[in-house]
Design a protein around this motif. Structure first.
Motif, PDB file in Angstrom:
ATOM      1  N   SER A   1     -26.937  -6.742  26.762  1.00  0.00           N
ATOM      2  CA  SER A   1     -26.546  -6.819  25.369  1.00  0.00           C
ATOM      3  C   SER A   1     -27.806  -6.680  24.539  1.00  0.00           C
ATOM      4  O   SER A   1     -28.734  -7.477  24.696  1.00  0.00           O
ATOM      5  CB  SER A   1     -25.852  -8.149  25.067  1.00  0.00           C
ATOM      6  OG  SER A   1     -25.487  -8.220  23.710  1.00  0.00           O
TER       7      SER A   1
ATOM      8  N   ASP B   1     -17.806   6.044  29.479  1.00  0.00           N
ATOM      9  CA  ASP B   1     -17.142   5.279  28.437  1.00  0.00           C
ATOM     10  C   ASP B   1     -15.884   4.656  29.028  1.00  0.00           C
ATOM     11  O   ASP B   1     -15.325   5.184  30.003  1.00  0.00           O
ATOM     12  CB  ASP B   1     -16.813   6.173  27.253  1.00  0.00           C
ATOM     13  CG  ASP B   1     -18.073   6.620  26.532  1.00  0.00           C
ATOM     14  OD1 ASP B   1     -18.353   7.825  26.477  1.00  0.00           O
ATOM     15  OD2 ASP B   1     -18.803   5.734  26.040  1.00  0.00           O
TER      16      ASP B   1
ATOM     17  N   HIS C   1     -25.339   1.823  18.175  1.00  0.00           N
ATOM     18  CA  HIS C   1     -24.052   1.390  18.715  1.00  0.00           C
ATOM     19  C   HIS C   1     -23.398   2.463  19.583  1.00  0.00           C
ATOM     20  O   HIS C   1     -22.728   2.144  20.574  1.00  0.00           O
ATOM     21  CB  HIS C   1     -23.118   1.006  17.573  1.00  0.00           C
ATOM     22  CG  HIS C   1     -21.793   0.508  18.044  1.00  0.00           C
ATOM     23  ND1 HIS C   1     -21.641  -0.692  18.723  1.00  0.00           N
ATOM     24  CD2 HIS C   1     -20.555   1.058  17.985  1.00  0.00           C
ATOM     25  CE1 HIS C   1     -20.367  -0.860  19.034  1.00  0.00           C
ATOM     26  NE2 HIS C   1     -19.686   0.175  18.598  1.00  0.00           N
TER      27      HIS C   1
ATOM     28  N   SER D   1     -23.402   2.367  23.436  1.00  0.00           N
ATOM     29  CA  SER D   1     -22.634   1.389  24.209  1.00  0.00           C
ATOM     30  C   SER D   1     -21.752   2.111  25.217  1.00  0.00           C
ATOM     31  O   SER D   1     -20.932   2.960  24.849  1.00  0.00           O
ATOM     32  CB  SER D   1     -21.771   0.534  23.278  1.00  0.00           C
ATOM     33  OG  SER D   1     -22.561  -0.233  22.412  1.00  0.00           O
TER      34      SER D   1
ATOM     35  N   THR E   1     -21.209   2.314  30.010  1.00  0.00           N
ATOM     36  CA  THR E   1     -21.753   1.915  31.309  1.00  0.00           C
ATOM     37  C   THR E   1     -22.576   3.072  31.851  1.00  0.00           C
ATOM     38  O   THR E   1     -22.134   4.227  31.818  1.00  0.00           O
ATOM     39  CB  THR E   1     -20.631   1.543  32.295  1.00  0.00           C
ATOM     40  OG1 THR E   1     -19.900   0.424  31.765  1.00  0.00           O
ATOM     41  CG2 THR E   1     -21.214   1.155  33.647  1.00  0.00           C
TER      42      THR E   1
ATOM     43  N   ARG F   1     -23.675  -2.169  32.312  1.00  0.00           N
ATOM     44  CA  ARG F   1     -22.849  -2.112  31.100  1.00  0.00           C
ATOM     45  C   ARG F   1     -23.707  -2.465  29.913  1.00  0.00           C
ATOM     46  O   ARG F   1     -24.215  -3.588  29.822  1.00  0.00           O
ATOM     47  CB  ARG F   1     -21.653  -3.039  31.214  1.00  0.00           C
ATOM     48  CG  ARG F   1     -20.645  -2.851  30.083  1.00  0.00           C
ATOM     49  CD  ARG F   1     -19.272  -3.364  30.466  1.00  0.00           C
ATOM     50  NE  ARG F   1     -19.183  -4.815  30.396  1.00  0.00           N
ATOM     51  CZ  ARG F   1     -18.818  -5.506  29.316  1.00  0.00           C
ATOM     52  NH1 ARG F   1     -18.522  -4.874  28.200  1.00  0.00           N
ATOM     53  NH2 ARG F   1     -18.748  -6.821  29.364  1.00  0.00           N
TER      54      ARG F   1
ATOM     55  N   GLN G   1     -24.178  -2.972  25.938  1.00  0.00           N
ATOM     56  CA  GLN G   1     -23.478  -3.267  24.685  1.00  0.00           C
ATOM     57  C   GLN G   1     -24.513  -3.388  23.588  1.00  0.00           C
ATOM     58  O   GLN G   1     -25.399  -4.253  23.651  1.00  0.00           O
ATOM     59  CB  GLN G   1     -22.686  -4.573  24.832  1.00  0.00           C
ATOM     60  CG  GLN G   1     -21.831  -4.918  23.647  1.00  0.00           C
ATOM     61  CD  GLN G   1     -20.995  -6.160  23.924  1.00  0.00           C
ATOM     62  OE1 GLN G   1     -21.506  -7.200  24.320  1.00  0.00           O
ATOM     63  NE2 GLN G   1     -19.696  -6.043  23.727  1.00  0.00           N
TER      64      GLN G   1
ATOM     65  N   THR H   1     -25.276  -4.228  19.819  1.00  0.00           N
ATOM     66  CA  THR H   1     -24.679  -4.971  18.705  1.00  0.00           C
ATOM     67  C   THR H   1     -25.472  -4.735  17.427  1.00  0.00           C
ATOM     68  O   THR H   1     -26.674  -4.432  17.453  1.00  0.00           O
ATOM     69  CB  THR H   1     -24.650  -6.470  19.026  1.00  0.00           C
ATOM     70  OG1 THR H   1     -25.988  -6.915  19.291  1.00  0.00           O
ATOM     71  CG2 THR H   1     -23.777  -6.734  20.244  1.00  0.00           C
TER      72      THR H   1
END
Lengths: 112, 115
Positions: B12, B38, B81, B84, B86, B110, B112, B114
């Motif tokens: 993250s 995705d 963003h 984002s 995998t 994965r 992510q 933010t």
């Protein structure tokens, strides 16, 4: 240009029913063909590969089989599906003389 | 048996930050691939690294390969963003004498991003 077609996109099948997934490649000859499976939230596992018509190699023991009746056609089958066969199935091809693997759009199989 | 390990498994990160995904593998190979996936989709090819010291860059992503260390890295610069997804590395190994080969995939990372 080369393209790879895979169908169906989604499939819901009951336990014990048969399975047939098909993959075809256009625009190339004598490709190396592959079937991969991705369980939910997991990586990709190679199931079968083929370097020519009628030549199938299995990577893991399982409830599935594969066939290559034509140069650019690869079929994944099962006689009786198990719950554990659920997953995302991806077909891929690679030109035997080079590098680069191209993946199909995938089939999401849910066995209920 | 070839082992391909990626870390971290989950990442993250904030937009604008930099980070690196690592891919270690256990056998000799001269070719390594990076793919993006995705949710619910197939694999999109990002990079093919063909030799020791290879470096490829596309936008905010840069991949490198060190075959002696059996290590590849995917560096993300100033994440946005849209990145984002995998990310998978995959090691190519020969099946037998000739040109046939196969890919063995890492576990995936994965990512992510933010706000």
């Amino acid at each position: 240009s080369q393209t790879i077609h895979q169908w169906p996109a989604t499939l819901v099948q009951p336990v014990g029913s048969p399975l047939s997934l098909e993959c075809t490649v256009e625009g190339t000859s004598n490709p190396n063909l592959y079937w991969y499976r991705q369980a939910a939230g997991r990586g990709l596992q190679l199931l079968f590969y083929s370097v020519g018509i009628g030549q199938i190699s299995s990577e893991v023991p399982q409830n599935l089989s594969a066939s290559r009746p034509q140069d650019r056609q690869f079929i994944l089958s099962s006689k009786k599906l198990l719950l554990s066969d659920s997953g995302f199935y991806l077909c891929a091809w690679r030109w035997g003389g080079g590098y680069g693997y191209t993946f199909g759009s995938g089939t999401r199989l849910t066995v209920v | 048996e070839l082992k391909v390990e990626q870390n971290p498994l989950f990442l993250s990160m904030q937009e604008g930050k930099n980070y690196t995904i690592y891919c270690n593998y256990s056998t000799t190979s001269d070719r390594l691939y990076w793919y993006r996936q995705d949710p619910g989709k197939s694999l999109e090819s990002l990079f093919v690294l063909l030799s020791n010291g290879a470096v490829k860059q596309e936008g905010r992503l840069m991949a490198s390969l060190d075959t002696k260390a059996r290590l590849s890295t995917l560096h993300i610069t100033a994440a946005v963003h849209d990145l984002s997804a995998t990310y998978f590395c995959a090691v190519e190994v020969r099946l037998f004498t000739g040109t046939a080969s196969k890919l063995t995939f890492g576990t995936g990372t994965r990512l992510q991003v933010t706000l």
